[in-house]
Design a protein around this motif. Structure first.
Motif, PDB file in Angstrom:
ATOM      1  N   ALA A 268       0.577  -1.099  -0.043  1.00  0.00           N
ATOM      2  CA  ALA A 268      -0.068  -0.016   0.122  1.00  0.00           C
ATOM      3  C   ALA A 268       0.772   1.273   0.170  1.00  0.00           C
ATOM      4  O   ALA A 268       1.876   1.155   0.481  1.00  0.00           O
ATOM      5  N   ASP A 269       0.534   2.093  -0.521  1.00  0.00           N
ATOM      6  CA  ASP A 269       1.005   3.585  -0.528  1.00  0.00           C
ATOM      7  C   ASP A 269       1.159   4.213   0.929  1.00  0.00           C
ATOM      8  O   ASP A 269       1.830   5.030   1.142  1.00  0.00           O
ATOM      9  N   ALA A 270       0.105   4.095   1.479  1.00  0.00           N
ATOM     10  CA  ALA A 270       0.046   4.681   2.854  1.00  0.00           C
ATOM     11  C   ALA A 270      -0.550   3.484   4.095  1.00  0.00           C
ATOM     12  O   ALA A 270      -1.411   2.705   3.587  1.00  0.00           O
ATOM     13  N   LEU A 271      -0.115   3.334   5.140  1.00  0.00           N
ATOM     14  CA  LEU A 271      -0.676   2.594   5.971  1.00  0.00           C
ATOM     15  C   LEU A 271      -1.041   3.489   7.201  1.00  0.00           C
ATOM     16  O   LEU A 271      -0.401   4.289   7.941  1.00  0.00           O
ATOM     17  N   PHE A 272      -2.487   3.113   7.825  1.00  0.00           N
ATOM     18  CA  PHE A 272      -2.759   3.757   9.071  1.00  0.00           C
ATOM     19  C   PHE A 272      -3.074   2.618  10.199  1.00  0.00           C
ATOM     20  O   PHE A 272      -3.790   1.790   9.784  1.00  0.00           O
ATOM     21  N   GLY A 273      -2.576   2.850  11.357  1.00  0.00           N
ATOM     22  CA  GLY A 273      -2.679   1.792  12.383  1.00  0.00           C
ATOM     23  C   GLY A 273      -3.270   2.329  13.486  1.00  0.00           C
ATOM     24  O   GLY A 273      -2.983   3.604  14.030  1.00  0.00           O
ATOM     25  N   THR A 274      -4.106   1.997  14.103  1.00  0.00           N
ATOM     26  CA  THR A 274      -4.886   2.137  15.537  1.00  0.00           C
ATOM     27  C   THR A 274      -4.844   1.321  16.506  1.00  0.00           C
ATOM     28  O   THR A 274      -4.938   0.182  16.024  1.00  0.00           O
ATOM     29  N   SER A 275      -4.310   1.429  17.676  1.00  0.00           N
ATOM     30  CA  SER A 275      -3.884   0.416  18.716  1.00  0.00           C
ATOM     31  C   SER A 275      -3.258  -0.745  18.097  1.00  0.00           C
ATOM     32  O   SER A 275      -2.262  -0.788  17.636  1.00  0.00           O
ATOM     33  N   ALA A 276      -3.823  -1.923  18.145  1.00  0.00           N
ATOM     34  CA  ALA A 276      -3.255  -3.251  17.715  1.00  0.00           C
ATOM     35  C   ALA A 276      -2.942  -2.869  16.443  1.00  0.00           C
ATOM     36  O   ALA A 276      -1.841  -3.546  15.756  1.00  0.00           O
ATOM     37  N   GLY A 277      -3.670  -2.309  15.697  1.00  0.00           N
ATOM     38  CA  GLY A 277      -3.317  -2.115  14.314  1.00  0.00           C
ATOM     39  C   GLY A 277      -2.081  -1.402  13.879  1.00  0.00           C
ATOM     40  O   GLY A 277      -1.561  -1.400  12.892  1.00  0.00           O
ATOM     41  N   SER A 278      -1.710  -0.468  14.868  1.00  0.00           N
ATOM     42  CA  SER A 278      -0.416   0.466  14.828  1.00  0.00           C
ATOM     43  C   SER A 278       0.759  -0.598  14.947  1.00  0.00           C
ATOM     44  O   SER A 278       1.693  -0.337  14.268  1.00  0.00           O
ATOM     45  N   ALA A 279       0.518  -1.635  15.873  1.00  0.00           N
ATOM     46  CA  ALA A 279       1.676  -2.487  15.824  1.00  0.00           C
ATOM     47  C   ALA A 279       1.882  -3.310  14.693  1.00  0.00           C
ATOM     48  O   ALA A 279       3.092  -3.883  14.078  1.00  0.00           O
ATOM     49  N   VAL A 280       0.603  -3.936  14.095  1.00  0.00           N
ATOM     50  CA  VAL A 280       0.854  -4.672  12.870  1.00  0.00           C
ATOM     51  C   VAL A 280       1.417  -3.940  11.784  1.00  0.00           C
ATOM     52  O   VAL A 280       2.071  -4.180  11.120  1.00  0.00           O
ATOM     53  N   ALA A 281       0.888  -2.618  11.686  1.00  0.00           N
ATOM     54  CA  ALA A 281       1.206  -1.737  10.445  1.00  0.00           C
ATOM     55  C   ALA A 281       2.754  -1.485  10.482  1.00  0.00           C
ATOM     56  O   ALA A 281       3.498  -1.318   9.580  1.00  0.00           O
ATOM     57  N   ALA A 282       3.182  -1.253  11.806  1.00  0.00           N
ATOM     58  CA  ALA A 282       4.638  -0.983  11.950  1.00  0.00           C
ATOM     59  C   ALA A 282       5.401  -2.198  11.765  1.00  0.00           C
ATOM     60  O   ALA A 282       6.708  -2.375  11.081  1.00  0.00           O
ATOM     61  N   GLN A 283       5.048  -3.439  11.997  1.00  0.00           N
ATOM     62  CA  GLN A 283       5.754  -4.719  11.683  1.00  0.00           C
ATOM     63  C   GLN A 283       5.733  -4.995  10.180  1.00  0.00           C
ATOM     64  O   GLN A 283       6.578  -5.355   9.511  1.00  0.00           O
ATOM     65  N   LEU A 284       4.589  -4.623   9.685  1.00  0.00           N
ATOM     66  CA  LEU A 284       4.682  -4.684   7.914  1.00  0.00           C
ATOM     67  C   LEU A 284       5.600  -3.978   7.282  1.00  0.00           C
ATOM     68  O   LEU A 284       6.062  -4.342   6.035  1.00  0.00           O
TER      69      LEU A 284
ATOM     70  N   LYS B  83       4.822   5.813   4.097  1.00  0.00           N
ATOM     71  CA  LYS B  83       4.100   6.493   5.013  1.00  0.00           C
ATOM     72  C   LYS B  83       3.444   5.588   5.785  1.00  0.00           C
ATOM     73  O   LYS B  83       2.532   4.611   5.466  1.00  0.00           O
ATOM     74  N   LEU B  84       3.402   5.887   7.144  1.00  0.00           N
ATOM     75  CA  LEU B  84       2.958   4.975   8.137  1.00  0.00           C
ATOM     76  C   LEU B  84       2.405   6.083   9.287  1.00  0.00           C
ATOM     77  O   LEU B  84       3.157   7.013   9.725  1.00  0.00           O
ATOM     78  N   SER B  85       1.084   6.255   9.436  1.00  0.00           N
ATOM     79  CA  SER B  85       0.423   6.836  10.534  1.00  0.00           C
ATOM     80  C   SER B  85      -0.241   6.042  11.566  1.00  0.00           C
ATOM     81  O   SER B  85      -0.759   5.117  11.444  1.00  0.00           O
ATOM     82  N   VAL B  86       0.255   6.650  12.699  1.00  0.00           N
ATOM     83  CA  VAL B  86      -0.190   5.904  14.036  1.00  0.00           C
ATOM     84  C   VAL B  86      -0.969   6.969  14.990  1.00  0.00           C
ATOM     85  O   VAL B  86      -0.706   7.958  15.216  1.00  0.00           O
ATOM     86  N   VAL B  87      -2.495   6.471  15.283  1.00  0.00           N
ATOM     87  CA  VAL B  87      -3.339   7.294  15.842  1.00  0.00           C
ATOM     88  C   VAL B  87      -3.149   7.134  17.369  1.00  0.00           C
ATOM     89  O   VAL B  87      -3.172   6.009  17.660  1.00  0.00           O
ATOM     90  N   ALA B  88      -3.292   8.203  18.246  1.00  0.00           N
ATOM     91  CA  ALA B  88      -3.495   8.459  19.495  1.00  0.00           C
ATOM     92  C   ALA B  88      -4.161   9.553  19.992  1.00  0.00           C
ATOM     93  O   ALA B  88      -4.764  10.251  19.272  1.00  0.00           O
ATOM     94  N   VAL B  89      -4.609   9.480  21.460  1.00  0.00           N
ATOM     95  CA  VAL B  89      -5.478  10.680  21.717  1.00  0.00           C
ATOM     96  C   VAL B  89      -4.724  11.450  22.940  1.00  0.00           C
ATOM     97  O   VAL B  89      -4.323  10.565  23.748  1.00  0.00           O
TER      98      VAL B  89
END
Length: 280
Positions: free
Chosen positions: A37-53, A139-145
């Motif tokens: 993918a041209d961009a990956l967006f990860g939230t919570s568990a998804g942020s770990a998976v996206a970073a691993q990818l 491009k990897l984006s990780v979401v937090a609050v």
């Protein structure tokens, strides 16, 4: 095209990490590699998976690390009942608070007051999940609050924030894990805002969403993308996967069954996803 294909991976605990990794591995095994993918967006568990990818580690190895007990990372155990208490607190907030930012701020308030493992222990666990500890060029984006203001923060390689810190913040489930400190600020799980935060990935021609847990705003966000001309597909757990998750998505015992269930789903969805991913 710069904004051609986006991969969005949502939250879902350690079961969600295993399942999402399994889905991706199953798709790849069936001939559809969406990790390009041209961009990956990860939230919570998804942020770990996206970073691993984006780490350079091959997907089959990432999958085996989820389903092979000999390769699985040792996970911390949260306080008993902490997740149930979070759900109860969330239901109470839903009944009392209508403003979404105030709801997030109240969640942050609860997180800052909660008794959990130390920040250092939790960060160490996240660090162990990530093969390299640096941001990829992709491009990897990780979401937090933000735990105090309730504001949404999206971290990427231009943010000046360590990748491990960003993923730790995105995975900081209120009341379960400690709020994560970055500089002078504290952050909580991005999944408290939305389990996929799909709206933050708007503007791509084709979007694949892998959502381990139900997201109340997912259908609305997906419809908005479709109305703007974007193509979108969403993969959520089937009955076999939900059974594999069990009653506690934070239980390390859920990893192998959830990973295998995800792999089967990825294989089954390959034709449908191929139509999305390879459309000219």
């Amino acid at each position: 095209m710069k904004n051609e294909r986006a991969l969005v991976i949502g939250g879902g605990g350690v079961a969600g990490i295993a399942w999402a990794t399994g889905v991706l591995a199953g798709l790849t095994d069936a001939g559809i590699d969406v990790t390009d993918a041209d961009a990956l967006f990860g939230t919570s568990a998804g942020s770990a998976v996206a970073a691993q990818l984006t780490s350079g580690v091959e997907l089959p190895a990432l999958f085996q690390a989820q389903v092979d007990p000999a390769l699985q990372q040792k996970e911390l155990t949260p306080q008993e009942g902490a997740l149930a208490e979070l759900f109860a607190f969330g239901e109470k907030l839903d009944a009392e608070v209508t403003d979404p930012v105030e709801r997030l701020r109240r969640m942050g308030e609860m997180a800052l007051a909660a008794e959990t493992v130390t920040e250092a222990e939790r960060r160490g666990g996240i660090e162990g999940r990530l093969p390299p500890h640096r941001w990829p060029e992709r491009k990897l984006s990780v979401v937090a609050v933000h735990a105090v203001t309730g504001e949404t923060r999206t971290f990427d390689r231009t943010s000046g924030v360590d990748l491990v810190d960003a993923v730790t913040a995105s995975c900081a489930i209120p009341g379960v894990w400690p709020a994560a400190t970055i500089g002078d600020d504290r952050y909580i799980d991005g999944g408290i805002r939305s389990l996929t935060n799909l709206d933050l990935a708007a503007g791509y021609a084709r979007t694949l969403v892998i959502a381990p847990m139900p997201d109340p705003v997912l259908d609305v966000d997906a419809a908005s993308i479709a109305e703007c001309g974007g193509l979108i597909e969403v993969i959520t757990p089937d009955e076999a996967a939900l059974a594999a998750f069990g009653t506690d998505p934070l239980s390390p015992a859920s990893r192998a069954p959830a990973g295998h269930a995800g792999f089967a789903q990825g294989q089954a969805a390959a034709r449908e996803i191929a139509a999305l991913w390879t459309t000219a």
